[in-house]
Design a protein around this motif. Sequence first.
Motif, short mmCIF file in Angstrom:
data_model
loop_
_atom_site.label_atom_id
_atom_site.label_comp_id
_atom_site.label_asym_id
_atom_site.label_seq_id
_atom_site.Cartn_x
_atom_site.Cartn_y
_atom_site.Cartn_z
N LEU A 44 31.46 43.56 38.58
CA LEU A 44 32.84 43.75 39.02
C LEU A 44 32.96 43.62 40.53
CD1 LEU A 44 35.78 44.53 38.57
CD2 LEU A 44 35.08 46.93 38.55
N MET A 45 32.05 44.27 41.26
CA MET A 45 32.11 44.21 42.72
C MET A 45 31.91 42.79 43.23
SD MET A 45 30.35 47.80 43.93
CE MET A 45 29.07 47.83 42.71
N LYS A 46 30.95 42.08 42.66
CA LYS A 46 30.69 40.70 43.09
C LYS A 46 31.85 39.78 42.74
CE LYS A 46 25.65 41.08 42.88
NZ LYS A 46 24.43 40.72 42.12
N SER A 47 32.57 40.09 41.68
CA SER A 47 33.76 39.30 41.32
C SER A 47 34.88 39.52 42.35
CB SER A 47 34.26 39.68 39.92
OG SER A 47 33.29 39.40 38.93
N ILE A 48 35.05 40.77 42.79
CA ILE A 48 36.10 41.09 43.75
C ILE A 48 35.85 40.38 45.08
CG2 ILE A 48 37.18 42.94 45.10
CD1 ILE A 48 36.57 44.83 42.72
N VAL A 49 34.59 40.35 45.52
CA VAL A 49 34.28 39.75 46.82
C VAL A 49 34.13 38.23 46.75
CG1 VAL A 49 33.18 41.86 47.63
CG2 VAL A 49 31.76 40.06 46.66
N GLY A 50 34.22 37.67 45.54
CA GLY A 50 34.14 36.23 45.41
C GLY A 50 32.74 35.67 45.28
N ALA A 51 31.74 36.56 45.08
CA ALA A 51 30.36 36.09 44.93
C ALA A 51 30.09 35.56 43.52
CB ALA A 51 29.39 37.22 45.25
N LEU A 52 30.94 35.94 42.56
CA LEU A 52 30.84 35.44 41.20
C LEU A 52 32.16 34.77 40.80
CD1 LEU A 52 29.08 38.32 39.20
CD2 LEU A 52 28.11 36.10 39.81
N LYS A 53 32.04 33.68 40.09
CA LYS A 53 33.22 32.96 39.60
C LYS A 53 33.89 33.75 38.47
CE LYS A 53 34.28 28.53 37.39
NZ LYS A 53 34.28 28.97 36.01
N ILE A 54 35.20 33.81 38.50
CA ILE A 54 35.96 34.51 37.47
C ILE A 54 36.13 33.59 36.25
CG2 ILE A 54 38.24 35.47 36.91
CD1 ILE A 54 38.42 36.25 39.91
N ASP A 55 35.79 34.09 35.07
CA ASP A 55 35.94 33.30 33.85
C ASP A 55 37.37 33.36 33.32
OD1 ASP A 55 33.26 32.65 33.91
OD2 ASP A 55 32.66 34.29 32.60
N GLU A 56 37.88 34.57 33.19
CA GLU A 56 39.25 34.77 32.69
C GLU A 56 39.91 35.88 33.49
OE1 GLU A 56 39.31 35.56 28.47
OE2 GLU A 56 37.56 34.27 28.15
N GLY A 57 41.24 35.83 33.59
CA GLY A 57 41.99 36.83 34.34
C GLY A 57 42.13 36.45 35.80
N GLU A 58 42.56 37.40 36.61
CA GLU A 58 42.78 37.12 38.03
C GLU A 58 42.60 38.39 38.86
OE1 GLU A 58 46.82 35.80 38.52
OE2 GLU A 58 47.65 37.73 37.94
N ILE A 59 42.27 38.18 40.14
CA ILE A 59 42.18 39.28 41.10
C ILE A 59 43.14 38.95 42.24
CG2 ILE A 59 40.70 40.56 42.68
CD1 ILE A 59 38.34 39.89 40.86
N ILE A 60 44.09 39.85 42.46
CA ILE A 60 45.10 39.66 43.51
C ILE A 60 44.82 40.68 44.61
CG2 ILE A 60 47.56 39.57 44.06
CD1 ILE A 60 46.70 37.51 41.96
N PHE A 61 44.50 40.18 45.79
CA PHE A 61 44.18 41.04 46.93
C PHE A 61 45.20 40.79 48.04
CE2 PHE A 61 41.56 41.55 50.91
CZ PHE A 61 41.57 42.94 50.90
N ASN A 62 45.88 41.85 48.44
CA ASN A 62 46.96 41.73 49.43
C ASN A 62 47.95 40.62 49.04
OD1 ASN A 62 46.03 43.85 50.96
ND2 ASN A 62 44.96 42.58 52.45
N ASP A 63 48.33 40.65 47.75
CA ASP A 63 49.35 39.77 47.18
C ASP A 63 48.92 38.31 47.09
OD1 ASP A 63 51.18 41.92 46.94
OD2 ASP A 63 51.73 41.69 49.05
N LYS A 64 47.62 38.03 47.23
CA LYS A 64 47.15 36.65 47.12
C LYS A 64 45.98 36.57 46.15
CE LYS A 64 48.71 35.23 51.69
NZ LYS A 64 48.34 34.68 53.02
N ASN A 65 45.96 35.51 45.35
CA ASN A 65 44.89 35.29 44.39
C ASN A 65 43.61 34.96 45.16
OD1 ASN A 65 43.11 33.86 42.50
ND2 ASN A 65 44.85 34.00 41.09
N ILE A 66 42.53 35.73 44.92
CA ILE A 66 41.32 35.52 45.71
C ILE A 66 40.66 34.17 45.43
CG2 ILE A 66 40.84 38.01 45.89
CD1 ILE A 66 38.43 37.41 43.94
N THR A 67 40.85 33.63 44.23
CA THR A 67 40.28 32.33 43.91
C THR A 67 40.95 31.22 44.71
OG1 THR A 67 39.80 33.11 41.66
CG2 THR A 67 39.74 30.74 42.02
#
Length: 240
Positions: A44-67
């Motif tokens: 989970l932590m590595k997904s949030i920081v962008g060290a792992l590619k997201i398979d499904e879903g999304e992470i929005i940080f400060n209103d922007k998609n991290i991907t």
Amino acid sequence: MSLQINNLTKKFGEQTALSNINISINNNEIIGLLGPNGAGKSTLMKSIVGALKIDEGEIIFNDKNITENEIESKRNIGFLPENNPLYLEMYVKEYLQFVANIHRIPASRVDEVIDLVGITPEKSKKISQLSKGYKQRVGLAQAIIHQPDLLILDEPTNGLDPNQIIEIRNVVKEIGQQKTVLLSTHIMQEVEALCSRVILIHKGTILQDCPIHEFKGKFGSLEEAFANYTQAASVSEIHL
């Protein structure tokens, strides 16, 4: 600071490491990320920081998609992984100056952060010469040097002696007054001392996400609550 994790799923081959994770963080607080070994915390932590590619879903940080905004997101996130990768042949101040240059921040910030994490007496040493406690402080310094909105710490006091643990906790507590900290640990005293909220992950799913007093609830200790929630989940899976 805002972090929204929506329906996040991560697989490694046939194994599902995270399954449909949903988390919302909007306030400056220190959050304890708990779970047995292999629960999915580091994933989970590595997904949030962008060290792992997201398979499904999304992470929005400060209103922007991290991907879609990878570089901008990383500028505002600090990360101390469990293995604390450092350049051992560099000197402490030289290494932190190198990190500051990457973030394009003033050299004056290097001395500030050295003082904050308590490594002033060691700043002219090679990192390889430092004790584990001081290496952890250097790792923490690189994670906060750019004053990120979100700080993610994976087992930051693992392997430290009691005095070092207290010192690192004090630094994290100070940072948590102004920033959001997501802290993974197996040490329940650490959670009790630092955290206002607990997220419990078990086998890739969230079992609990609540204020620490609710998590503890009727149980005599956080350890007892942790054991009850995870064992109950395992029993229910056996009966399914």
